[in-house]
Design a protein around this motif. Structure first.
Motif, mmCIF file in Angstrom:
data_model
loop_
_atom_site.group_PDB
_atom_site.id
_atom_site.type_symbol
_atom_site.label_atom_id
_atom_site.label_comp_id
_atom_site.label_asym_id
_atom_site.label_seq_id
_atom_site.Cartn_x
_atom_site.Cartn_y
_atom_site.Cartn_z
ATOM 1 N N GLY A 20 0.318 -1.067 0.142
ATOM 2 C CA GLY A 20 0.363 -0.062 0.028
ATOM 3 C C GLY A 20 0.787 0.893 0.014
ATOM 4 N N LEU A 21 0.456 2.519 -0.586
ATOM 5 C CA LEU A 21 1.098 3.713 -0.154
ATOM 6 C C LEU A 21 1.959 3.413 -0.883
ATOM 7 N N ASN A 22 2.520 3.092 -2.179
ATOM 8 C CA ASN A 22 3.905 2.798 -2.770
ATOM 9 C C ASN A 22 4.250 3.351 -4.182
ATOM 10 N N TYR A 23 3.644 4.907 -4.509
ATOM 11 C CA TYR A 23 3.750 5.407 -5.554
ATOM 12 C C TYR A 23 3.502 6.765 -5.272
ATOM 13 N N ARG A 24 4.425 7.587 -5.199
ATOM 14 C CA ARG A 24 5.023 9.044 -5.526
ATOM 15 C C ARG A 24 3.889 9.697 -5.235
ATOM 16 N N SER A 25 3.240 9.482 -6.591
ATOM 17 C CA SER A 25 1.919 10.123 -7.496
ATOM 18 C C SER A 25 0.767 9.701 -6.474
ATOM 19 N N LEU A 26 0.825 8.986 -5.876
ATOM 20 C CA LEU A 26 -0.071 8.548 -5.569
ATOM 21 C C LEU A 26 -0.193 9.236 -4.174
ATOM 22 N N LEU A 27 0.930 9.255 -3.207
ATOM 23 C CA LEU A 27 1.070 10.007 -1.350
ATOM 24 C C LEU A 27 0.849 11.702 -2.236
ATOM 25 N N THR A 28 1.847 12.743 -3.659
ATOM 26 C CA THR A 28 1.363 13.666 -3.145
ATOM 27 C C THR A 28 -0.700 13.583 -3.311
ATOM 28 N N GLU A 29 -1.092 13.205 -4.065
ATOM 29 C CA GLU A 29 -2.090 13.884 -4.661
ATOM 30 C C GLU A 29 -3.665 13.621 -3.339
ATOM 31 N N ARG A 30 -2.322 12.962 -1.887
ATOM 32 C CA ARG A 30 -2.991 12.293 -1.042
ATOM 33 C C ARG A 30 -2.779 13.979 0.182
ATOM 34 N N ASN A 31 -1.404 14.190 -0.102
ATOM 35 C CA ASN A 31 -0.966 14.848 0.758
ATOM 36 C C ASN A 31 -0.080 13.448 2.816
ATOM 37 N N LEU A 32 0.494 13.039 2.230
ATOM 38 C CA LEU A 32 1.274 11.690 3.114
ATOM 39 C C LEU A 32 1.903 11.643 2.654
ATOM 40 N N PRO A 33 2.456 11.131 4.036
ATOM 41 C CA PRO A 33 3.940 11.673 3.352
ATOM 42 C C PRO A 33 4.787 10.109 2.781
ATOM 43 N N LEU A 34 6.113 9.891 3.164
ATOM 44 C CA LEU A 34 6.847 8.307 2.531
ATOM 45 C C LEU A 34 6.304 7.364 3.460
ATOM 46 N N PRO A 35 6.183 6.508 3.128
ATOM 47 C CA PRO A 35 6.555 5.243 3.956
ATOM 48 C C PRO A 35 7.855 4.861 4.249
ATOM 49 N N LYS A 36 8.338 4.937 5.663
ATOM 50 C CA LYS A 36 9.582 4.350 5.785
ATOM 51 C C LYS A 36 9.792 3.348 5.664
ATOM 52 N N VAL A 37 9.171 2.652 5.606
ATOM 53 C CA VAL A 37 9.264 1.017 5.422
ATOM 54 C C VAL A 37 8.510 0.603 4.688
ATOM 55 N N PRO A 38 8.166 -0.095 3.979
ATOM 56 C CA PRO A 38 6.672 -1.322 2.790
ATOM 57 C C PRO A 38 5.245 -1.244 3.786
ATOM 58 N N VAL A 39 4.716 -0.694 3.576
ATOM 59 C CA VAL A 39 3.467 -1.071 3.769
ATOM 60 C C VAL A 39 2.690 -2.176 3.901
ATOM 61 N N ILE A 40 2.777 -3.521 4.278
ATOM 62 C CA ILE A 40 1.692 -4.952 2.768
ATOM 63 C C ILE A 40 0.464 -5.515 4.022
ATOM 64 N N PHE A 41 -0.216 -6.127 3.063
ATOM 65 C CA PHE A 41 -1.349 -6.377 3.912
ATOM 66 C C PHE A 41 -1.683 -7.773 2.615
ATOM 67 N N LEU A 42 -2.697 -8.295 3.441
ATOM 68 C CA LEU A 42 -2.908 -9.757 2.411
ATOM 69 C C LEU A 42 -4.273 -9.398 2.194
ATOM 70 N N LYS A 43 -4.408 -10.501 0.660
ATOM 71 C CA LYS A 43 -5.869 -10.510 0.019
ATOM 72 C C LYS A 43 -5.976 -12.407 0.006
ATOM 73 N N PRO A 44 -7.859 -12.767 0.353
ATOM 74 C CA PRO A 44 -7.432 -14.262 0.003
ATOM 75 C C PRO A 44 -7.087 -14.689 -1.512
ATOM 76 N N THR A 45 -7.181 -15.658 -1.700
ATOM 77 C CA THR A 45 -6.874 -15.837 -2.899
ATOM 78 C C THR A 45 -8.404 -16.483 -3.519
ATOM 79 N N SER A 46 -9.221 -15.792 -2.920
ATOM 80 C CA SER A 46 -10.409 -16.546 -3.510
ATOM 81 C C SER A 46 -11.037 -14.919 -3.941
ATOM 82 N N SER A 47 -10.397 -14.383 -4.262
ATOM 83 C CA SER A 47 -10.447 -12.627 -4.997
ATOM 84 C C SER A 47 -9.814 -12.777 -5.882
ATOM 85 N N TYR A 48 -9.664 -14.113 -6.030
ATOM 86 C CA TYR A 48 -8.967 -13.540 -8.090
ATOM 87 C C TYR A 48 -9.791 -13.962 -8.862
ATOM 88 N N ILE A 49 -10.268 -13.293 -9.350
ATOM 89 C CA ILE A 49 -10.972 -13.448 -11.012
ATOM 90 C C ILE A 49 -9.517 -13.081 -12.684
#
Length: 217
Positions: A20-49
């Motif tokens: 999450g939050l891994n593009y500078r353009s998105l962070l600029t758009e939302r006025n958010l600071p650069l994350p110091k470490v990657p923001v990681i989350f999981l999605k279940p494989t049942s969400s695939y199509i």
């Protein structure tokens, strides 16, 4: 895992890890600071199509599209340094990381896990398997997304805060990555709402495109 099997990563992969939050353009758009470490989350494989299936929006959901380059792991790896990370890539895909934004707002405000906002059925549409030979430099490819023919997102992966090597290495410090697993590398600015009746088209430059209609569940 052989390339023939990796082409069916949707069937064989055990997990989807998103950044999450891994593009500078998105962070600029939302006025958010650069994350110091990657923001990681999981999605279940049942969400695939895959193409030929529809994105389904449950009643009451407010869903935004997020186009992303997906990295498909080719070999089992754990605790790997950045310098070796790309050796474990088996291929790529294009993906949409669909997000239920009203729930995500509540989740973020309370500091709760992102799972329910990211993991509903059909929340991870993906393209065909893309070989490493087709993408020579994954940190400099164009990804784009149109909704009903209108361009929403158009950026290169060079805008990522944490490049692919960093994401693979970081995730592997916490969990073993296995063949067929998918890493979603983040989405640029321009994320927006989708709903029943919309048609989502996304691509990697001029080399690949995918199309998904949206319907109510």
């Amino acid at each position: 895992m052989a390339t023939a099997e990796l082409k069916h990563f949707v069937r064989y992969g055990k997990k989807i890890a998103g950044a999450g939050l891994n593009y500078r353009s998105l962070l600029t758009e939302r006025n958010l600071p650069l994350p110091k470490v990657p923001v990681i989350f999981l999605k279940p494989t049942s969400s695939y199509i895959t193409e030929g299936q529809c994105i389904e929006i449950p009643h009451g959901f407010v869903v935004h599209e997020e186009v992303e380059l997906g990295v498909i792991i080719g070999q089992r790896c754990k605790n790997i340094p950045e310098s070796q990370s790309l050796q474990y890539v088996g291929g790529y895909c294009l993906a949409l990381d669909l997000t239920e934004v009203r729930l995500m707002k509540e989740i973020r405000e309370k500091g709760l896990p992102w799972t329910l906002g990211k993991g509903f059925d059909t929340a991870c549409p993906v393209s065909r398997f893309v070989s490493c030979e087709e993408i020579k430099d994954p940190n400099n490819v164009q990804i784009w997304c149109k909704v009903n023919g209108e361009m929403r997102q158009n950026e290169t992966t060079s805008d990522m805060v944490f490049p692919i090597e960093s994401l693979i290495s970081h995730i592997s410090q916490y969990m073993t990555l296995e063949p067929g697993d998918l890493i979603l590398t983040g989405s640029p600015a321009g994320v927006g709402p989708i709903g029943p009746g919309h048609v989502i088209e996304a691509g990697i430059g001029d080399d690949l495109s995918m199309l998904f209609p949206v319907r109510a569940l």
